[in-house]
Design a protein around this motif. Structure first.
Motif, PDB file in Angstrom:
ATOM      1  N   TYR A 487       0.861  -1.191  -0.067  1.00  0.00           N
ATOM      2  CA  TYR A 487       0.116   0.112  -0.089  1.00  0.00           C
ATOM      3  C   TYR A 487       0.942   1.404  -0.099  1.00  0.00           C
ATOM      4  O   TYR A 487       0.499   2.394  -0.129  1.00  0.00           O
ATOM      5  CB  TYR A 487      -0.840  -0.221   1.333  1.00  0.00           C
ATOM      6  CG  TYR A 487      -2.042  -0.947   1.167  1.00  0.00           C
ATOM      7  CD1 TYR A 487      -2.211  -1.992   0.389  1.00  0.00           C
ATOM      8  CD2 TYR A 487      -3.197  -0.624   1.784  1.00  0.00           C
ATOM      9  CE1 TYR A 487      -2.937  -2.923   0.298  1.00  0.00           C
ATOM     10  CE2 TYR A 487      -4.425  -1.446   1.957  1.00  0.00           C
ATOM     11  CZ  TYR A 487      -4.488  -2.759   0.853  1.00  0.00           C
ATOM     12  OH  TYR A 487      -5.282  -3.605   0.882  1.00  0.00           O
ATOM     13  N   LYS A 527     -24.204   2.008   8.396  1.00  0.00           N
ATOM     14  CA  LYS A 527     -24.337   0.623   8.699  1.00  0.00           C
ATOM     15  C   LYS A 527     -24.085   0.214  10.065  1.00  0.00           C
ATOM     16  O   LYS A 527     -24.660  -0.440  10.785  1.00  0.00           O
ATOM     17  CB  LYS A 527     -23.487  -0.336   7.677  1.00  0.00           C
ATOM     18  CG  LYS A 527     -23.866  -1.601   7.896  1.00  0.00           C
ATOM     19  CD  LYS A 527     -22.850  -2.514   7.182  1.00  0.00           C
ATOM     20  CE  LYS A 527     -21.589  -2.564   7.656  1.00  0.00           C
ATOM     21  NZ  LYS A 527     -20.631  -3.357   7.448  1.00  0.00           N
ATOM     22  N   ARG A 531     -26.408  -1.511  12.540  1.00  0.00           N
ATOM     23  CA  ARG A 531     -26.119  -2.716  13.395  1.00  0.00           C
ATOM     24  C   ARG A 531     -26.027  -2.665  14.858  1.00  0.00           C
ATOM     25  O   ARG A 531     -26.503  -3.890  15.310  1.00  0.00           O
ATOM     26  CB  ARG A 531     -24.979  -3.310  12.554  1.00  0.00           C
ATOM     27  CG  ARG A 531     -24.984  -4.222  11.138  1.00  0.00           C
ATOM     28  CD  ARG A 531     -25.933  -5.427  11.359  1.00  0.00           C
ATOM     29  NE  ARG A 531     -26.002  -6.102   9.987  1.00  0.00           N
ATOM     30  CZ  ARG A 531     -27.429  -5.975   9.714  1.00  0.00           C
ATOM     31  NH1 ARG A 531     -28.501  -5.329  10.312  1.00  0.00           N
ATOM     32  NH2 ARG A 531     -27.861  -6.468   8.516  1.00  0.00           N
ATOM     33  N   TYR A 567     -17.731   0.884  -0.617  1.00  0.00           N
ATOM     34  CA  TYR A 567     -16.527   0.605  -1.613  1.00  0.00           C
ATOM     35  C   TYR A 567     -16.554   1.555  -2.703  1.00  0.00           C
ATOM     36  O   TYR A 567     -15.452   2.019  -3.210  1.00  0.00           O
ATOM     37  CB  TYR A 567     -17.030  -0.975  -2.409  1.00  0.00           C
ATOM     38  CG  TYR A 567     -16.991  -2.019  -1.546  1.00  0.00           C
ATOM     39  CD1 TYR A 567     -16.758  -2.193  -0.291  1.00  0.00           C
ATOM     40  CD2 TYR A 567     -17.258  -3.368  -1.936  1.00  0.00           C
ATOM     41  CE1 TYR A 567     -16.746  -3.363   0.802  1.00  0.00           C
ATOM     42  CE2 TYR A 567     -17.214  -4.465  -1.457  1.00  0.00           C
ATOM     43  CZ  TYR A 567     -16.959  -4.403  -0.138  1.00  0.00           C
ATOM     44  OH  TYR A 567     -16.915  -5.658   0.725  1.00  0.00           O
ATOM     45  N   ASP A 570     -14.517   4.106  -1.048  1.00  0.00           N
ATOM     46  CA  ASP A 570     -12.839   3.686  -1.004  1.00  0.00           C
ATOM     47  C   ASP A 570     -12.478   3.767  -2.329  1.00  0.00           C
ATOM     48  O   ASP A 570     -11.177   4.107  -2.445  1.00  0.00           O
ATOM     49  CB  ASP A 570     -12.848   2.196  -0.639  1.00  0.00           C
ATOM     50  CG  ASP A 570     -12.019   2.094   0.633  1.00  0.00           C
ATOM     51  OD1 ASP A 570     -11.181   2.700   0.714  1.00  0.00           O
ATOM     52  OD2 ASP A 570     -12.240   1.144   1.388  1.00  0.00           O
ATOM     53  N   ASP A 606     -19.484 -11.425  -0.375  1.00  0.00           N
ATOM     54  CA  ASP A 606     -20.545 -10.836   0.436  1.00  0.00           C
ATOM     55  C   ASP A 606     -21.869 -11.234  -0.052  1.00  0.00           C
ATOM     56  O   ASP A 606     -23.016 -11.754   0.756  1.00  0.00           O
ATOM     57  CB  ASP A 606     -20.417  -9.336   0.733  1.00  0.00           C
ATOM     58  CG  ASP A 606     -21.041  -9.273   1.838  1.00  0.00           C
ATOM     59  OD1 ASP A 606     -21.069  -9.761   2.876  1.00  0.00           O
ATOM     60  OD2 ASP A 606     -21.643  -7.893   1.921  1.00  0.00           O
ATOM     61  N   LYS A 613     -27.464 -16.324   4.480  1.00  0.00           N
ATOM     62  CA  LYS A 613     -27.998 -15.973   5.577  1.00  0.00           C
ATOM     63  C   LYS A 613     -29.108 -15.606   5.448  1.00  0.00           C
ATOM     64  O   LYS A 613     -30.367 -15.908   6.407  1.00  0.00           O
ATOM     65  CB  LYS A 613     -27.115 -14.630   5.968  1.00  0.00           C
ATOM     66  CG  LYS A 613     -26.211 -15.026   6.908  1.00  0.00           C
ATOM     67  CD  LYS A 613     -25.342 -13.712   7.792  1.00  0.00           C
ATOM     68  CE  LYS A 613     -24.687 -12.620   6.598  1.00  0.00           C
ATOM     69  NZ  LYS A 613     -23.956 -11.722   7.117  1.00  0.00           N
ATOM     70  N   TYR A 614     -29.637 -14.713   4.444  1.00  0.00           N
ATOM     71  CA  TYR A 614     -30.967 -13.872   4.501  1.00  0.00           C
ATOM     72  C   TYR A 614     -31.946 -14.564   3.609  1.00  0.00           C
ATOM     73  O   TYR A 614     -33.328 -14.004   3.578  1.00  0.00           O
ATOM     74  CB  TYR A 614     -30.661 -12.487   4.302  1.00  0.00           C
ATOM     75  CG  TYR A 614     -29.872 -11.760   5.184  1.00  0.00           C
ATOM     76  CD1 TYR A 614     -30.224 -11.932   6.790  1.00  0.00           C
ATOM     77  CD2 TYR A 614     -28.705 -11.248   4.924  1.00  0.00           C
ATOM     78  CE1 TYR A 614     -29.361 -11.154   7.682  1.00  0.00           C
ATOM     79  CE2 TYR A 614     -27.805 -10.349   5.785  1.00  0.00           C
ATOM     80  CZ  TYR A 614     -28.298 -10.706   7.121  1.00  0.00           C
ATOM     81  OH  TYR A 614     -27.531 -10.110   8.099  1.00  0.00           O
TER      82      TYR A 614
HETATM   83  N1  NDP Z   1      -8.067  -0.790   1.900  1.00  0.00           N
HETATM   84  C1  NDP Z   1      -8.444  -1.830   2.086  1.00  0.00           C
HETATM   85  O1  NDP Z   1      -7.549  -2.806   1.845  1.00  0.00           O
HETATM   86  C2  NDP Z   1      -9.744  -2.442   2.342  1.00  0.00           C
HETATM   87  C3  NDP Z   1     -10.819  -1.646   2.771  1.00  0.00           C
HETATM   88  N2  NDP Z   1     -11.880  -2.237   2.949  1.00  0.00           N
HETATM   89  C4  NDP Z   1     -13.136  -1.355   3.398  1.00  0.00           C
HETATM   90  O2  NDP Z   1     -13.465  -1.675   4.655  1.00  0.00           O
HETATM   91  C5  NDP Z   1     -14.802  -1.438   4.827  1.00  0.00           C
HETATM   92  C6  NDP Z   1     -15.723  -2.788   5.182  1.00  0.00           C
HETATM   93  O3  NDP Z   1     -15.630  -3.768   4.274  1.00  0.00           O
HETATM   94  P1  NDP Z   1     -16.554  -5.228   4.062  1.00  0.00           P
HETATM   95  O4  NDP Z   1     -16.167  -5.700   5.415  1.00  0.00           O
HETATM   96  O5  NDP Z   1     -15.808  -5.895   2.860  1.00  0.00           O
HETATM   97  O6  NDP Z   1     -17.808  -4.919   4.051  1.00  0.00           O
HETATM   98  P2  NDP Z   1     -18.879  -4.174   4.600  1.00  0.00           P
HETATM   99  O7  NDP Z   1     -18.490  -3.197   5.877  1.00  0.00           O
HETATM  100  O8  NDP Z   1     -19.701  -3.269   3.489  1.00  0.00           O
HETATM  101  O9  NDP Z   1     -19.832  -5.314   5.347  1.00  0.00           O
HETATM  102  C7  NDP Z   1     -20.455  -6.166   4.540  1.00  0.00           C
HETATM  103  C8  NDP Z   1     -21.776  -6.705   5.686  1.00  0.00           C
HETATM  104  O10 NDP Z   1     -22.648  -5.262   5.773  1.00  0.00           O
HETATM  105  C9  NDP Z   1     -23.813  -6.090   6.176  1.00  0.00           C
HETATM  106  N3  NDP Z   1     -24.770  -5.339   5.120  1.00  0.00           N
HETATM  107  C10 NDP Z   1     -24.728  -5.623   3.759  1.00  0.00           C
HETATM  108  N4  NDP Z   1     -25.583  -4.888   3.355  1.00  0.00           N
HETATM  109  C11 NDP Z   1     -26.420  -4.295   4.374  1.00  0.00           C
HETATM  110  C12 NDP Z   1     -27.584  -3.553   4.431  1.00  0.00           C
HETATM  111  N5  NDP Z   1     -28.457  -3.249   3.188  1.00  0.00           N
HETATM  112  N6  NDP Z   1     -28.085  -3.266   5.615  1.00  0.00           N
HETATM  113  C13 NDP Z   1     -27.454  -3.653   6.614  1.00  0.00           C
HETATM  114  N7  NDP Z   1     -26.423  -4.416   6.579  1.00  0.00           N
HETATM  115  C14 NDP Z   1     -25.732  -4.623   5.488  1.00  0.00           C
HETATM  116  C15 NDP Z   1     -23.962  -7.390   5.886  1.00  0.00           C
HETATM  117  O11 NDP Z   1     -23.473  -8.100   7.203  1.00  0.00           O
HETATM  118  P3  NDP Z   1     -24.647  -8.541   8.394  1.00  0.00           P
HETATM  119  O12 NDP Z   1     -25.674  -8.420   7.707  1.00  0.00           O
HETATM  120  O13 NDP Z   1     -24.102  -9.672   8.849  1.00  0.00           O
HETATM  121  O14 NDP Z   1     -24.324  -7.362   9.612  1.00  0.00           O
HETATM  122  C16 NDP Z   1     -22.324  -7.604   5.033  1.00  0.00           C
HETATM  123  O15 NDP Z   1     -22.151  -9.064   5.132  1.00  0.00           O
HETATM  124  C17 NDP Z   1     -15.314  -0.994   3.557  1.00  0.00           C
HETATM  125  O16 NDP Z   1     -15.455   0.464   3.656  1.00  0.00           O
HETATM  126  C18 NDP Z   1     -14.332  -1.180   2.715  1.00  0.00           C
HETATM  127  O17 NDP Z   1     -14.252  -0.369   1.634  1.00  0.00           O
HETATM  128  C19 NDP Z   1     -12.331  -3.563   2.618  1.00  0.00           C
HETATM  129  C20 NDP Z   1     -11.466  -4.429   2.216  1.00  0.00           C
HETATM  130  C21 NDP Z   1      -9.931  -3.931   2.054  1.00  0.00           C
END
Ligand code: NDP
Ligand SMILES: CC(C)CCC[C@@H](C)[C@H]1CC=C2C3=C(CC[C@@]21C)[C@@]1(C)CC[C@H](O)C[C@@H]1CC3
Length: 634
Positions: A487, A527, A531, A567, A570, A606, A613-614
């Protein structure tokens, strides 16, 4: 196995007469987190947990308590009489309650999916909920301070806790009814099984001994393999370190273009430097010390499959501030940080060794974990795959959470340290009094990203890595090698490849970064807040879709715009990190390209997980929110 199966059947034939509901009987089952009842078929009864396994018409399988089931006839009679009551007549046509009465034959998930509701409607629902003389029994939430200590005893503990909950039904009734969403995840629900035998009624009937035997064998449910499965795991184990090596050697060249591909391999002894390794160890120990310092909040993670919620010391901001002060003091007292630039390869090798040793430790350690502690996605039974993907979900040594620590501290803060060292190296190499504009932008942008992540450290607890991914080679290597040593490519590149920026270009890049950051932060916070507390009045304007697990999905606000607004933000930020490096070489664009691939793959992972799950509620969400990351494009 057949003997065990027979034992299960015996359980049914002998025990069932004393049970209220029989195997195969169609009854009405309460929809988790609501007052709604749907037709379900009884598949089995577990003596130990005293739970019925039922299947809804859409195939969703849950474990419900006897109190959550009603006989069809009794239910219809009561339902009719209630529907005449004024209170019931007031219910809105879009309300789940009304939908149920109109068509009890509609599938549970379909009905739930159709019931996109106002979050604010939950307070209106409370009134209706009081009409229904049913309660779900929430499992007491455990917040173990010392989770990793007695790995097996802890699970026995949990069983005791679950069995005690029956006594607490009435105590918690009012609270449960008033906050149907808040209690999500604390019911004793089992996810729909995806192990192929979910359709077999008999397979659902498990003798307690059989359960124990399964436990002993470590056999739990696992999700389908990804990353190319078992063969893929071998590939990634070799490819990822080779790719880091390639990048580090390539960026070091005078002309890091495709014309000089592949870069020459230095002699083997160049890779090894004991001093570099000891610096890495010292850095990790220093970060570990800051992590265990009792400063800052103890935050709760999301409920685990067992219903427990782990506690995390979220003092990341404190850690980066202290680290910055320590680094400034070191520079002040004459430490030459450009060592990081000149020994980049050796430092990367040292980090790789540590991540590899750590991964081996994690795998061995996971062999002593109880099945509930394993990650669904890293429990294939194949040693190499599980080693790569991560066998245990939250490996801990006492309170020390290894995954959380590695993801948030040494690599992430190390990334900023390396960038800073590159700025000093640029000044030295280019004979500058101050770093170039491009270097300053890259440094500030990435620093903002890391500081924001640490400031909002609690939000990490609702990300995929923390909630679903096991801790194995992929994340250990990702956290300790990939993040700090790839990075930082843009900063490393700028040391020897100046890229002057005009004021308009600089302004445009800053605006792009700020827009990306705004989307990223707002959507992640939305989110996370939802949650953590779905009934938060500040979120009452948001529309949601209920799901079979009791959790809801946001369908308006940021998460109604695209399925992964975070995303999108990001990616915009990633673009702003590459632009200052210009277009002379592909190398500084590496992060952007990699990140698109990573996020597209993450989104599809995901999707699979959320679909599992849903169920139909997820399909409904996808129909409502059609685009994944970029509105109207993708
Ligand atoms: N710089 C880097 O290298 C990286 C950065 N990131 C960043 O980290 C952050 C986290 O990413 P990541 O963990 O991949 O994904 P998210 O934080 O988006 O988590 C996904 C989860 O969110 C919940 N979700 C999805 N849709 C909804 C909805 N409509 N309403 C409520 N809950 C929902 C679900 O979990 P549940 O329903 O079980 O709560 C799902 O599994 C992001 O901002 C990403 O850009 C990620 C990877 C690498
Ligand atoms: C080596 C593999 C191909 C990929 C490894 C991926 C990891 C490097 C990333 C997985 C998820 C990450 C997250 C972050 C850093 C990168 C990794 C570890 C953040 C901590 C970055 C800061 C943000 O604020 C939150 C991110 C969460 C996910």
């Amino acid at each position: 196995m057949s003997q065990k199966r027979r034992a299960g059947t015996y359980l049914w034939t002998v025990m069932m007469p004393s049970l209220k509901y029989q195997k195969g009987e169609t009854v009405m089952g309460r929809w988790p987190g609501s007052s709604l009842y749907y037709e379900v078929k009884v598949l089995g009864f577990d003596l130990k947990s005293q739970l019925y396994t039922v299947i809804y018409k859409d195939g969703t399988e849950l474990e419900l308590r006897e109190q959550d089931l009603k006989s069809t006839s009794g239910f219809q009679a009561r339902s009719r009489s209630r529907s005449r009551s004024p209170g019931r007549r007031r219910s809105r046509s879009r309300s789940p309650g009304r939908t149920t009465r109109r068509s009890s034959s509609r599938t549970a998930a379909a009905v739930a999916a159709a019931a996109i509701t106002d979050n604010a409607a939950s307070s209106r629902r409370e009134t209706r909920l009081r009409d229904v003389e049913v309660t779900l029994s929430p499992l007491p939430t455990k917040t173990p301070e010392n989770n990793g200590n007695n790995r097996h005893e802890k699970n026995e503990d949990k069983l005791k806790v679950e069995n005690n909950t029956a006594n607490k039904i009435n105590e918690s009734e009012k609270k449960v009814e008033a906050e149907p969403e808040k209690i999500q995840g604390r019911y004793n629900l089992r996810r729909r099984k995806d192990d192929g035998d979910a359709k077999s009624d008999e397979a659902k009937v498990e003798h307690p001994e059989e359960k124990e035997a399964k436990k002993a064998a470590g056999a739990t449910f696992a999700t389908p393999l990804d990353f190319g499965g078992k063969i893929g795991a071998y590939f990634w184990l070799l490819f990822l370190p080779a790719w880091v090596l390639f990048l580090v050697l390539h960026v070091n060249q005078e002309d890091p273009s495709l014309a000089t591909f592949p870069p020459p391999l230095p002699p083997l002894d160049v890779f090894w430097d004991a001093q570099a390794l000891s610096f890495i160890i010292l850095w990790i120990l220093f970060q570990a010390l800051l992590y265990v310092t009792p400063v800052g909040k103890l935050s709760e993670g999301m409920p685990l499959r067992s219903g427990e919620r782990l506690k995390y010391r979220t003092n990341g901001f404190f850690a980066i501030v202290v680290s910055a002060v320590a680094v400034a003091a070191a520079v002040h007292y004459g430490v030459d940080l450009t060592y990081i630039y000149s020994h980049f390869l050796q430092l990367a090798t040292g980090s790789f060794l540590i991540s590899f040793v750590l991964s081996i430790f994690l795998y061995v350690y996971s062999r002593y974990a109880a099945p509930e502690q394993l990650a669904l996605g890293g429990n294939s039974g194949n040693v190499v795959y599980d080693f790569f993907k991560g066998h245990e979900l939250n490996p801990r040594i006492k309170n020390f959470d290894l995954k959380f620590f590695c993801e948030m501290r040494p690599g992430l803060i190390g990334w900023c340290l390396i960038n800073f060292a590159m700025a000093l190296a640029e000044m030295k190499k280019q004979g500058l009094d101050a770093p170039s504009n491009s270097m300053i932008l890259v440094n500030l942008f990435q620093l903002l990203y890391v500081v924001d992540g640490l400031w909002n450290e609690e939000a990490i607890l609702t990300t995929m890595d923390l909630m679903h991914d096991g801790f194995g080679f992929m994340l250990a290597f990702g956290d300790l090698v990939w993040v700090p040593f790839t990075y930082t490519m843009q900063a490393y590149y700028l040391v020897s490849h100046p890229s002057p920026l005009s004021v308009p270009a600089l302004t445009a890049i800053v605006i792009l970064k700020l827009v990306g950051f705004y989307i990223f932060r707002k959507s992640n916070s939305e989110k996370n807040a939802f949650r953590r507390n779905p009934s938060d009045p500040k979120l009452s304007y948001l529309k949601t879709i209920p799901t079979a697990t009791g959790k809801s999905l946001l369908v308006s606000g940021w998460w109604g715009m695209v399925r992964h607004p975070n995303y999108l933000g990001d990616l915009l930020m990633a673009l702003a990190w590459s632009l200052p490096c210009g277009f002379s070489h592909l190398l500084p664009w590496y992060y952007m390209i990699y990140f698109i691939i990573l996020l597209v793959h993450r989104d599809s992972r995901d999707m699979v997980e959320c679909r599992r799950k849903y169920g139909l509620a997820w399909d409904e969400y996808c129909r409502t929110v059609r685009y994944r990351i970029i509105p109207h494009v993708y």
